[in-house]
Design an enzyme around this catalytic site. Structure first.
Site: not given
Ligand code: 5GP
Length: 362
Positions: A99, A227
């Site tokens: 959010p 990760e």
């Molecule tokens: P949102 O939460 O904005 O809908 O989706 C994108 C966000 O998800 C990114 O800014 C990041 O915070 C998180 N995210 C997406 N892919 C990854 C991943 O492979 N690893 C991690 N730790 N966070 C991710």
């Protein structure tokens, strides 16, 4: 249709802003370029680039957020992402998103989430069930039977539940605000909390109070865990006993042992791990070891848009890379029912849907 596309699937690790179609991102970038807010030619190649390190992926997310963070766009991408998953026979989708607050456009975390809900309501291509309610077992069996009877012309049904993500850049207070919002939105399909964001940023202790609060309040929790190599985090995360973890890459011997004995289900994102070079080659991916140990696993996309993949593609990839046949992949998908954060009534519906699909498996 190939079996990995036609078989029912369960998606439990998909980030909303990572799942956007390239075509939508390019269109949004073009519009902002025309308004002079960005230079389109500068961002076009960033969007279209195929392989990125984990660090580059987080830079891309900053760009994506510039393009997508307004209410109308959030609604649009939610609708598109859900329709894309449904079109490849994802029967249950847990979609996660962070959010966001942006005072300059009057966006609060709550209004961001309302825009997401608007997107779910806007889906027309399939029937979406996202508001928890008691499912009448007979009705749901009838609806599975009806789906079978009118193959081809039937309306598909997809269950969607939401997880609110805490970004590792956030403060304890901001994380608690997200948990409170999740609690307020339980009646709108929010079932849990995810901890994500750049793993090189932030400290476990910053998020712990919010995660403990969420746990006490009965929200389900999934953590991005291991990760990057981080000895100070993996064990406390496993000790916390989340309902699931994502990735589980950089574990030491003792941590693998703890994971296996805890039976915490792992969300496996093969393409993401390979494209970010977190794992150098698929044949050394820990999927094989965990699968052989019968550890609870579920195949997921992570960021279908950013990594140019789909859940069907992940099943095909696992099948080819690890020599698993159609039936084994079907069982793997079905096992995912156990690890969903929705209630027993939804699980029962999904068991029926998989049983019905199993009859057509040859
Ligand atoms: P949102 O939460 O904005 O809908 O989706 C994108 C966000 O998800 C990114 O800014 C990041 O915070 C998180 N995210 C997406 N892919 C990854 C991943 O492979 N690893 C991690 N730790 N966070 C991710």
């Amino acid at each position: 249709m190939e079996w990995w596309v036609s078989m029912p699937k369960i998606e439990l690790h998909a980030h909303l802003n990572g799942s956007i179609r390239d075509s939508t991102l390019l269109e949004l970038a073009r519009v902002l370029g025309e308004k002079g807010a960005i230079v389109f030619s500068d961002v076009e190649h960033v969007i279209m680039k195929n392989d990125r390190s984990l660090g580059e992926v987080f830079k891309l997310f900053d760009l994506i957020h510039i393009l997508t963070t307004d209410h109308k766009t959030v609604t649009r991408i939610t609708k598109e992402v859900v329709e894309d998953f449904a079109s490849e026979n994802v029967v249950y989708l847990e979609l996660r998103t962070t959010p966001k607050k942006n005072d300059s456009i009057g966006m609060s975390k709550q209004s961001y989430m309302e825009a997401v809900i608007e997107g779910l309501r806007a889906v027309t291509a399939v029937d979406i069930d996202f508001v928890p309610h008691k499912i009448n077992t007979q009705d749901s069996l009838n609806s599975i039977a009806m789906n079978d009877a009118c193959d081809g012309t039937r309306r598909k049904k997809t269950y969607v539940r939401l997880l609110l993500s805490i970004d590792r850049r956030e403060t304890t207070e901001a994380a608690i605000e997200t948990v409170k919002l999740a609690l307020e939105m339980r009646g709108l399909g929010v079932v849990g909390i995810d901890l994500s964001g750049n793993p090189d940023v932030g400290e476990w202790n910053t998020f712990l109070p919010a995660l403990k609060f969420a746990q006490e309040q009965g929200l389900y929790i999934t953590l991005h865990c291991g990760e990057v190599p981080n000895r100070r985090e993996v064990q406390p995360m496993l000790d916390f006993l989340p309902q699931r973890i994502g990735h589980a890459i950089f574990f030491e011997e003792e941590e693998w042992r703890q994971l296996k004995s805890s039976k915490i289900p792992v969300e496996i994102c093969l393409t993401s791990n390979i494209k970010t070079e977190s794992i150098s080659s698929i044949d050394i991916h820990h999927f094989a070891d965990l699968y052989n140990a019968k550890h609870p696993l579920v195949l997921c996309t992570d960021d279908a848009g950013v990594f140019s993949t789909s859940l069907s593609n992940e099943y095909k990839l696992a099948s080819t890379a690890f020599g698993l046949g159609k039936r084994e992949m079907f069982e793997l998908a079905r096992n995912g029912i156990e690890f969903i954060f929705a209630g027993d009534d939804v699980k029962q519906y999904l068991v029926g849907a998989f049983d019905s699909a199993a009859k057509k498996l040859n």
